[in-house]
Design an enzyme around this catalytic site. Structure first.
Site, PDB file in Angstrom:
ATOM      1  CG  ASP A 313      38.426  39.296  41.012  1.00  0.00           C
ATOM      2  OD1 ASP A 313      37.479  38.915  40.307  1.00  0.00           O
ATOM      3  OD2 ASP A 313      38.585  38.895  42.176  1.00  0.00           O
TER       4      ASP A 313
HETATM    5  C1  BGC Z   1      35.848  36.869  42.345  1.00  0.00           C
HETATM    6  C2  BGC Z   1      36.780  35.912  41.652  1.00  0.00           C
HETATM    7  C3  BGC Z   1      36.100  35.301  40.445  1.00  0.00           C
HETATM    8  C4  BGC Z   1      35.640  36.415  39.523  1.00  0.00           C
HETATM    9  C5  BGC Z   1      35.000  35.933  38.253  1.00  0.00           C
HETATM   10  C6  BGC Z   1      35.213  37.850  41.369  1.00  0.00           C
HETATM   11  O1  BGC Z   1      34.222  38.618  41.955  1.00  0.00           O
HETATM   12  O2  BGC Z   1      36.558  37.581  43.335  1.00  0.00           O
HETATM   13  O3  BGC Z   1      37.201  34.919  42.542  1.00  0.00           O
HETATM   14  O4  BGC Z   1      36.977  34.433  39.791  1.00  0.00           O
HETATM   15  O5  BGC Z   1      34.708  37.206  40.239  1.00  0.00           O
HETATM   16  O6  BGC Z   1      33.751  35.434  38.454  1.00  0.00           O
END
Ligand code: BGC
Length: 762
Positions: A313
């Site tokens: 993530d």
């Molecule tokens: C979120 C994810 C997301 C990623 C990319 C993160 O902060 O938890 O769900 O896919 O960012 O934007």
């Protein structure tokens, strides 16, 4: 017979033996050819080129200005662009430029990046562009904005989930975005958690089924089809189980719960061919998921035979240092993550991890096999998506982007999601020719209907709202004429605006429609400390109730906020979740009876914050102060949802009293529409193990089917179940089935399930 290339055949055999999934599905000739191409390319790559494929940067890192600067145009910063795209040849990219753009602008951006990657790097490997198109292609200007996923879950309609996946893929691909960080298949056990809105709710079976259908829609028959998108399951694992109900919080998940509740949706999604998995930012039992080798390498890649890409993530290698305090050294954090099984590190701002990986392979802290495994997965996905041949798509080839069919499907989804929780003396549908007071925070806001990830991350910016779309107020005015509607804002999310005025208008109204709601938000900004509906919004209803006029409560919220005090003051309650762009229309059409509601709650609606249990709790959890077992105080149960018609369940029959070994048990039930209008009903089948060596759950959903019935029409549904539906994680943390008595529970109203017992013998 078609001749098979002998090398392809050998790769086919090797992979068939190493992957559970492919044993069943058999590797296609295209897949086998891809494996050859991947290995050929891999053999030409330097260590640094490989390490670069393991990094995902954010688009703003190659634009002018700081990463988070405000922009209204996308201008590449030549030095940064050269560094990331042509010097390092980074493998993938994500994010928006920071403002809303349409398919043509996306095309220009993606084309420039891909052309440079293909023509100005040694190996010419295209990048993989990922995006959070969470409820429709929300970052593509012309796209439809579907209801948030919790609403999709409330439809209990697999076809709609598939269609949402298909349209989102199409509209993403229209903008040359082939990789979507969706769906979310977290089991959301805590109603405080803001991202419950982005989930399919609390039940592992419902989550698995709706998730699998979404994947089928998004990925289609083959990712080679330029109208499909590779999905990214998230967040692996336990993200929806933070102990304090907050985003990215530590979850305590014992091995048996992990396997019983959290892993099954991932296992099913992987069988469905899910292309990638995003690791959760949280820790489970104090171990950040990003360094959990047992979860990633042993279970996901090992037990489940996952051959796709595992991505971190956002900035989570960095957060291993800052948030989880595992080490203060990012190099060390990189090592832990890569050795745990991460293939791609979402490292939005920097390329530093490439150098760390190169260095650590040279010092034997990371093996070349691990790097090759990671890069193989990335290249495989790029070939599967045909990016080498077609790295971007001409928007002209996507005439249906934001078109009528998509709008209609969006409306259908919102309509089927809306859940009628209460309808005293048929207060709904509303009669025409009456005066209506419309009030409340959610009454006249597109942003509240759309929620987070709507054109912007938090979805709070009003400048991107489509003026042709209707708020709840607009739709009601269209229905009954402006002259019959009084609108007073009443409150903001937590502030009184003019509740006194609202109350004064209530005197002359025949109906009061109060629309309460949540402020659009996600991730940390969506954390709350109190599950109650904000006090000021409750106060509005209490004040309006003095006139004894029918109050229709419309709730626009992802979470089940506590309504214990205002529920008795409301004659009818409509749960709209976060219904998206067509939500205003759909809500009004439910209120006036053009739509017969058929949504069912995908989570338990708690009565008290301190009694927020999932429906599949243990008996000991609900022991009350009197020692009786009646301490499950839900406001509404999981699976609850009323209709403007009535359904009668009868003739529940089991084709045998004793189920032996691997036999099939057929459970039949007849459902009749006993009311006056056509309606859709969700027949739910639960099983309850009466006695087991591990305390059994109160019940578990094992099948459901949504059907449509005309007045007086009946249908008989036959569900087939077998011993796999009776299994649970036993004392040794593996699946077991035990002999003994089980109870089948069938119905559409969780309070009136028909129960029948049978016995299982091994
Ligand atoms: C979120 C994810 C997301 C990623 C990319 C993160 O902060 O938890 O769900 O896919 O960012 O934007």
């Amino acid at each position: 017979m078609q001749r098979v290339n002998p090398i392809i055949y050998i790769i086919f055999l090797v992979l068939s033996c190493s992957n559970k999934q492919t044993v069943e599905n058999s590797l296609s000739e295209r897949d086998a050819a891809i494996e050859i191409k991947v290995q050929q390319l891999l053999s030409k790559m330097t260590l640094q080129e490989k390490a670069s494929q393991m990094v995902n940067i954010g688009l703003p890192s190659i634009l002018t200005g700081d990463y988070w600067s405000e922009r209204d145009s996308t201008v590449f910063a030549p030095k940064k662009f050269r560094k990331f795209i042509t010097k390092y040849a980074v493998g993938s990219i994500h994010n928006t430029p920071g403002y809303l753009i349409g398919s043509k602008e996306w095309y220009r951006i993606v084309k420039e990046i891909q052309d440079s990657a293909i023509h100005k790097t040694r190996l010419g490997i295209p990048l993989l562009y990922g995006i959070d198109n969470i409820h429709g292609a929300n970052y593509v200007k012309e796209s439809v904005l579907f209801p948030q996923q919790i609403a999709l879950a409330a439809t209990w309609n697999r076809d709609l989930s598939k269609i949402n996946g298909e349209i989102t893929a199409y509209e993403s691909r229209a903008a040359s975005l082939p990789w979507n960080f969706n769906p979310n298949i977290d089991i959301a056990i805590n109603p405080l958690w803001g991202r419950i809105a982005e989930s399919f709710g609390e039940d592992p079976y419902l989550v698995s089924e709706m998730g699998a259908a979404y994947i089928q829609g998004s990925q289609g028959e083959s990712l080679e089809d330029p109208k499909t998108s590779a999905i990214c399951l998230k967040h692996y694992i336990g993200y929806g189980a933070g102990r304090n109900g907050k985003d990215r919080a530590n979850a305590l998940i014992p091995e048996n719960s992990l396997r019983q509740y959290y892993l099954p949706p991932f296992e099913q999604a992987i069988k469905e061919g899910a292309a990638s998995v995003m690791i959760s930012s949280n820790a489970v039992n104090g171990i950040p998921c990003h360094i959990n080798k047992y979860y990633i390498t042993d279970i996901l890649k090992g037990e489940f035979g996952f051959k796709g890409v595992v991505i971190s993530d956002f900035s989570d290698v960095h957060f291993l240092t800052e948030a989880h305090e595992i080490t203060e050294d990012k190099r060390e954090a990189t090592k832990l993550a890569v050795n745990a099984g991460l293939d791609v590190l979402m490292n939005p701002y920097e390329i530093d991890v490439v150098d760390y990986i190169v260095e650590m392979v040279e010092t034997n802290e990371i093996t070349m096999e691990r790097v090759d495994d990671a890069v193989t997965r990335v290249l495989r996905l790029k070939f599967q998506l045909n990016l080498f041949e077609k790295p971007y798509n001409n928007p002209e080839d996507f005439p249906e982007l934001g078109g009528e069919r998509h709008i209609q499907q969006n409306y259908n989804t919102a309509s089927e999601a809306i859940t009628l929780l209460k309808n005293n003396e048929n207060s709904l549908p509303l009669k025409k020719g009456k005066k209506i007071l419309v009030t409340g925070y959610a009454a006249n806001s597109m942003n509240v209907l759309n929620g987070a990830w709507s054109r912007t991350f938090l979805g709070q910016d009003t400048k991107y709202n489509d003026p042709t779309k209707l708020t709840i107020l607009n739709a009601i005015e269209n229905e009954v004429g402006k002259e019959n509607v009084d609108y007073v804002e009443g409150t903001d999310y937590t502030e009184d605006i003019n509740t006194v005025k609202a109350v004064s208008k209530a005197k002359n109204a025949d109906y009061i429609v109060v629309c309460i709601g949540e402020i659009p938000a996600t991730e940390k900004p969506s954390d709350i400390n109190e599950l109650q509906v904000p006090e000021v919004q409750q106060e509005l209803i209490k004040k309006l109730a003095v006139y004894n006029k029918p109050i229709i409560l419309v709730m626009v919220q992802g979470r089940p906020r506590i309504i214990r005090d205002i529920e008795p003051l409301s004659d009818a309650i409509v749960m709209a979740y976060v219904p998206g762009q067509e939500g205003g229309r759909a809500i009004s059409d439910v209120l006036f009876g053009h739509i017969n509601p058929s949504g069912k709650l995908p989570y338990t609606y708690p009565l008290y914050s301190g009694n927020a249990l999932t429906y599949y709790h243990k008996k000991a959890d609900i022991r009350d102060i009197t020692w009786a077992y009646d301490g499950f105080y839900s406001q509404y149960e999981f699976g609850h949802g009323l209709s403007y018609t009535t359904f009668k369940y009868s003739k529940v029959t089991l084709d045998k009293e004793i189920l032996n070994g691997n036999e099939t048990l057929k459970v039949s039930v007849t459902i009749k529409n006993t009311g006056k209008r056509e309606g859709k009903e969700v027949a739910q089948l639960y099983v309850k193990d009466l006695w087991a060596s591990v305390a059994p759950d109160s019940k578990r959903l094992i099948r459901f089917e949504k059907i449509s019935l005309k007045p007086n029409e009946s249908k008989t549904i036959t569900f087939e179940i077998n011993s796999a539906d009776l299994k649970f994680i036993g004392i040794d943390n593996t699946w077991v089935v035990e002999e003994g008595a089980f109870e089948i529970q069938v119905g559409g109203n969780p309070k009136e399930l028909i129960k029948k017992q049978f016995e299982y013998k091994i």
